[in-house]
Design an enzyme around this catalytic site. Structure first.
Site, PDB file in Angstrom:
ATOM      1  N   ASP A  66     -54.266  50.508   8.865  1.00  0.00           N
ATOM      2  CA  ASP A  66     -53.817  51.195   8.115  1.00  0.00           C
ATOM      3  C   ASP A  66     -52.783  51.887   7.153  1.00  0.00           C
ATOM      4  O   ASP A  66     -52.048  53.140   7.943  1.00  0.00           O
ATOM      5  CB  ASP A  66     -53.564  52.253   9.664  1.00  0.00           C
ATOM      6  CG  ASP A  66     -53.584  53.475  10.117  1.00  0.00           C
ATOM      7  OD1 ASP A  66     -53.965  53.559   8.841  1.00  0.00           O
ATOM      8  OD2 ASP A  66     -53.494  54.094  10.409  1.00  0.00           O
ATOM      9  N   ASP A  74     -61.404  59.417   8.919  1.00  0.00           N
ATOM     10  CA  ASP A  74     -59.669  58.767   9.340  1.00  0.00           C
ATOM     11  C   ASP A  74     -59.044  59.498   9.107  1.00  0.00           C
ATOM     12  O   ASP A  74     -59.078  59.975   8.443  1.00  0.00           O
ATOM     13  CB  ASP A  74     -59.745  57.016   8.772  1.00  0.00           C
ATOM     14  CG  ASP A  74     -58.451  57.079   9.563  1.00  0.00           C
ATOM     15  OD1 ASP A  74     -58.782  56.775  11.394  1.00  0.00           O
ATOM     16  OD2 ASP A  74     -57.488  56.782   8.778  1.00  0.00           O
ATOM     17  N   ASN A 113     -49.569  57.953  13.806  1.00  0.00           N
ATOM     18  CA  ASN A 113     -51.099  58.344  14.271  1.00  0.00           C
ATOM     19  C   ASN A 113     -52.139  57.167  14.742  1.00  0.00           C
ATOM     20  O   ASN A 113     -52.891  56.802  13.719  1.00  0.00           O
ATOM     21  CB  ASN A 113     -51.770  59.466  13.826  1.00  0.00           C
ATOM     22  CG  ASN A 113     -52.973  60.062  14.115  1.00  0.00           C
ATOM     23  OD1 ASN A 113     -53.466  59.984  14.946  1.00  0.00           O
ATOM     24  ND2 ASN A 113     -53.032  61.654  13.673  1.00  0.00           N
TER      25      ASN A 113
END
Length: 423
Positions: free
Chosen positions: A302, A148, A275
């Site tokens: 995230d 990631d 992002n």
């Protein structure tokens, strides 16, 4: 171990109940002694502890931005009893030793369960597979692998990764970003706004073309694929197609892609650089609908803390990412529950039970019932507050919800029978 009697709570489906926590599990309330500590939970919901599939704890290597201690304190404040710690640390979590080190940090310093995520490729370089088998069979028992922050763009390498992960019952979690369509400079959703601001644009298809490739590779390999931070309507369409076909794909959406949209970047506030980028309203509507109907399986934060020196730059060169753990439940409650799109039992599925199944966490996401592990969040569904970014338990301050009024639902979090947060 903590002994605690919680009285008058309601479960997600509205049934009123008392809960007795003893030795890390729920025991019959009739067995609670007269002198046991009590919490009056009248008017509160008792939900299984939340599970995050996508957390950046930054330790080791960037302790100026976050540590396991501060990141998991933020998680507990948000109602989480388990987080998956992403591999883009320094050094990268690409060996069994590195995974065991992260596991040990969690065991010593964590305010919730810390589950190491292993890198797919060595050094996140996208050239050679990392030690997937050794990480899977180590004490860390890694079951999720992800580069990631970077896409595994080589199709053959991705196929091999899916095949190896299948051998160990694991899943590859992909950051879907075509590196040519959305190169290193892309920092804003490609739209009229990006053109007007002069910011390099990221078309929504840069995400969906990778999702389309990967679901077909997962079918070819007979393996499990997890799509990280879905943010576009096109990706939702591909995932729906793949699920109808019977492909073993799951997907997550972040709270910020449910609530925040592209116009927020017009002030060049780098807090809103993330992002994948914040999308326009039609994409927000698509991911909300997909979360409600189960096309998107889970909410994942995230959580991406950054030190001030990494955000205090022009928009196009500042690091992408924003905090997410403390307000995740608040955002989902606001966008999905308070609007009638989703009820509380469905929220439990999306934020607790399903993430635990995807991550293969046997002791998490379980029902609030006698004999089950005492992982619990007490929620006040009516509470609201203005978010104060300076009051965060995180070491960083890149909180996109600062100054915004949202639900403030978490009253207490209990992990393995221990109170880790209490208002």
């Amino acid at each position: 171990m903590t002994q605690l009697l919680i009285t008058g709570a309601a479960t997600a489906d509205g049934n009123r109940t008392d809960l007795f926590v003893r030795d890390g599990v729920f025991a019959p309330p009739s067995e609670a002694g007269a002198d046991v500590e009590r919490i009056d939970a009248d008017g509160l919901l008792a939900l299984p502890g939340l599970v995050d599939l996508h957390t950046h704890l930054r330790e080791p290597g960037r302790e100026d931005a976050e540590t396991v201690a501060t990141g998991t304190a933020a998680a507990a404040r948000g109602g989480f009893t388990a987080v998956h710690a992403m591999a883009n640390t320094d050094p990268v979590t690409d060996t069994a030793e590195a995974a065991e080190y992260v596991l040990g940090l969690g065991e010593r310093e964590g305010h919730c369960q810390v589950v190491p995520v292993g890198a797919v490729t060595k050094g996140l370089a996208g050239e050679e597979l990392a030690e997937l088998g050794l990480m899977a069979t180590s004490r860390a028992r890694v079951r999720m692998f992800s580069d990631d922050g970077r896409c595994v763009s080589d199709s053959l390498l991705m196929r091999r990764a899916l095949t190896y992960a299948r051998t160990y019952g694991g899943v590859i979690a992909q950051h879907s970003q075509d590196p040519r369509l959305a190169g290193p400079g892309a920092c804003c959703h490609e739209s009229e706004i990006s053109g007007r601001l002069g910011l390099p644009g990221w078309p929504s298809q840069a995400e969906s073309v990778i999702v389309a490739r990967d679901v077909q590779l997962a079918e070819l390999a007979g393996a499990r694929l997890h799509v990280c931070h879905v943010s576009t309507a096109e990706s939702v369409d591909v995932i729906r197609w793949a699920k109808r076909r019977g492909i073993a794909v799951t997907a997550e959406v972040t709270p910020h892609h449910l609530l925040l949209d592209t116009p927020l970047v017009e002030g060049f506030d780098t807090t809103f650089k993330v992002n994948p980028p914040l999308r326009t309203s039609e994409h927000l509507e698509a991911v909300r609908e997909a979360l409600a109907d189960g096309t998107i399986d889970a909410v994942a934060t995230d959580h991406a803390p950054h030190a001030r020196q990494d955000k205090d730059h022009p928009f196009d060169i500042a690091l992408p990412g924003m905090l997410g753990l403390e307000q995740a439940l608040a955002v989902v409650a606001e966008v999905m529950v308070n609007t009638g799109r989703m009820d509380w039992p469905t929220l439990v599925e999306r934020m607790s039970a399903t993430p635990a199944r995807i991550g293969r966490l046997a002791g998490q996401g379980r029902p609030v019932a006698v004999g089950e592990p005492a992982n619990l969040v007490l929620v006040d569904p009516a509470a609201r507050a203005v978010v104060d970014g300076a009051a965060s338990a995180s070491r960083s301050r890149n909180n996109p919800y600062h100054g915004r009024e949202l639900p403030d639902p978490v009253v207490a979090t209990i992990w393995a029978g221990t109170v880790t947060y209490r208002r």
